[in-house]
Design a protein around this motif. Sequence first.
Motif, PDB file in Angstrom:
ATOM      1  N   TYR A 137      44.366  41.531  29.908  1.00 22.95           N
ATOM      2  CA  TYR A 137      43.021  40.958  30.267  1.00 22.95           C
ATOM      3  C   TYR A 137      42.861  41.362  31.863  1.00 22.95           C
ATOM      4  CZ  TYR A 137      42.249  38.959  26.043  1.00 22.95           C
ATOM      5  OH  TYR A 137      42.438  38.452  24.619  1.00 22.95           O
ATOM      6  N   HIS A 138      41.565  41.292  32.364  1.00 20.54           N
ATOM      7  CA  HIS A 138      41.428  41.048  33.887  1.00 20.54           C
ATOM      8  C   HIS A 138      40.240  40.272  34.213  1.00 20.54           C
ATOM      9  CE1 HIS A 138      40.375  43.068  37.768  1.00 20.54           C
ATOM     10  NE2 HIS A 138      41.537  43.438  37.767  1.00 20.54           N
ATOM     11  N   ASP A 139      40.553  39.699  35.233  1.00 19.43           N
ATOM     12  CA  ASP A 139      39.596  38.787  35.857  1.00 19.43           C
ATOM     13  C   ASP A 139      37.910  39.545  35.961  1.00 19.43           C
ATOM     14  OD1 ASP A 139      41.389  36.762  36.655  1.00 19.43           O
ATOM     15  OD2 ASP A 139      41.979  37.543  38.293  1.00 19.43           O
ATOM     16  N   ARG A 140      37.872  40.531  36.163  1.00 20.03           N
ATOM     17  CA  ARG A 140      36.666  41.217  36.271  1.00 20.03           C
ATOM     18  C   ARG A 140      36.399  41.987  35.373  1.00 20.03           C
ATOM     19  NH1 ARG A 140      35.197  44.357  41.591  1.00 20.03           N
ATOM     20  NH2 ARG A 140      33.256  44.997  40.355  1.00 20.03           N
ATOM     21  N   PHE A 141      37.354  42.982  35.136  1.00 26.79           N
ATOM     22  CA  PHE A 141      36.991  44.138  34.347  1.00 26.79           C
ATOM     23  C   PHE A 141      37.431  43.926  32.551  1.00 26.79           C
ATOM     24  CE2 PHE A 141      38.984  46.171  38.041  1.00 26.79           C
ATOM     25  CZ  PHE A 141      37.793  46.256  38.723  1.00 26.79           C
ATOM     26  N   LYS A 142      38.192  42.846  32.393  1.00 25.88           N
ATOM     27  CA  LYS A 142      38.287  42.847  30.830  1.00 25.88           C
ATOM     28  C   LYS A 142      38.740  41.135  30.458  1.00 25.88           C
ATOM     29  CE  LYS A 142      40.767  43.663  26.757  1.00 25.88           C
ATOM     30  NZ  LYS A 142      42.382  43.669  26.389  1.00 25.88           N
TER      31      LYS A 142
END
Length: 215
Positions: A137-142
């Motif tokens: 996952y990603h804090d902003r992108f996913k």
Amino acid sequence: MNIILLGPPGAGKGTQASRLVADRGMVQLSTGDMLRAAVKAGTPAGLKAKAVMAAGELVSDGIVSALIGERLDEGQTGTGVIFDGFPRNGEQVEILDQLLAERGQRLDRVVELTVDEGVLTERIVGRFTCAQCGEGYHDRFKQPAVPGTCDVCGSVEFKRRPDDTAETIATRMAIYRGETAPILPLYEARGLVHRVDGMAEIEQVTAAIEAALDG
Ligand code: ADP
Ligand code: ADP
Ligand code: ZN
């Protein structure tokens, strides 16, 4: 079909590999994942690798090639192998050639994910994974669809890599430029390299890789 996903730290190799696993029944062989498992298990290789990884430097070719060789010997390589994070230097290119040749296999494609260096720091420091199933996952992108809950397995525990810090990024990028990027011409000479725009949305990057594999 055996392929290499090549690109700098944060380019999206792991993200794309897991999508190819789901879509095509391929198997992801990530030396980073194998090394993190070895560190966690406290194996001799893991004990040697721990500090090297924390510093963002390369673990020895011997350790990495042993891990890959052992995994290939286990079989269960699905419809083909995706090498993620390996090879990372000229020596490892030769090691991979040998490991495949010994097993009557060959390399079919090298997919280079091209990205602007400027986005990599943000991708790396915002990266996290499900502690249960490893989904990225990603804090902003996913972000997970339901905040705090893994889309895949429902776990509410996540983790971040200890080496995903602003401090290691410069080292890791310098090693990519100095040791890993120079392997591309070797594969270009063999006509294996397909370049994919890693700046696009995750789904579009997957579509472009699929086109390169089917082309
Ligand atoms: P690598 O395996 O090459 O180091 P990852 O696949 O772990 O890179 O991706 C790094 C981070 O960037 C992850 O948090 C991932 O969710 C995010 N990411 C991956 N691909 C993209 C993309 N095309 N656009 C935006 N963010 C992405
Ligand atoms: P990233 O894609 O973000 O660079 P990886 O998970 O591929 O991260 O690798 C994490 C760390 O594991 C690297 O910084 C390095 O210390 C070690 N490592 C992974 N693969 C290799 C390899 N093929 N050769 C040497 N060291 C490796
Ligand atoms: Zn999960």
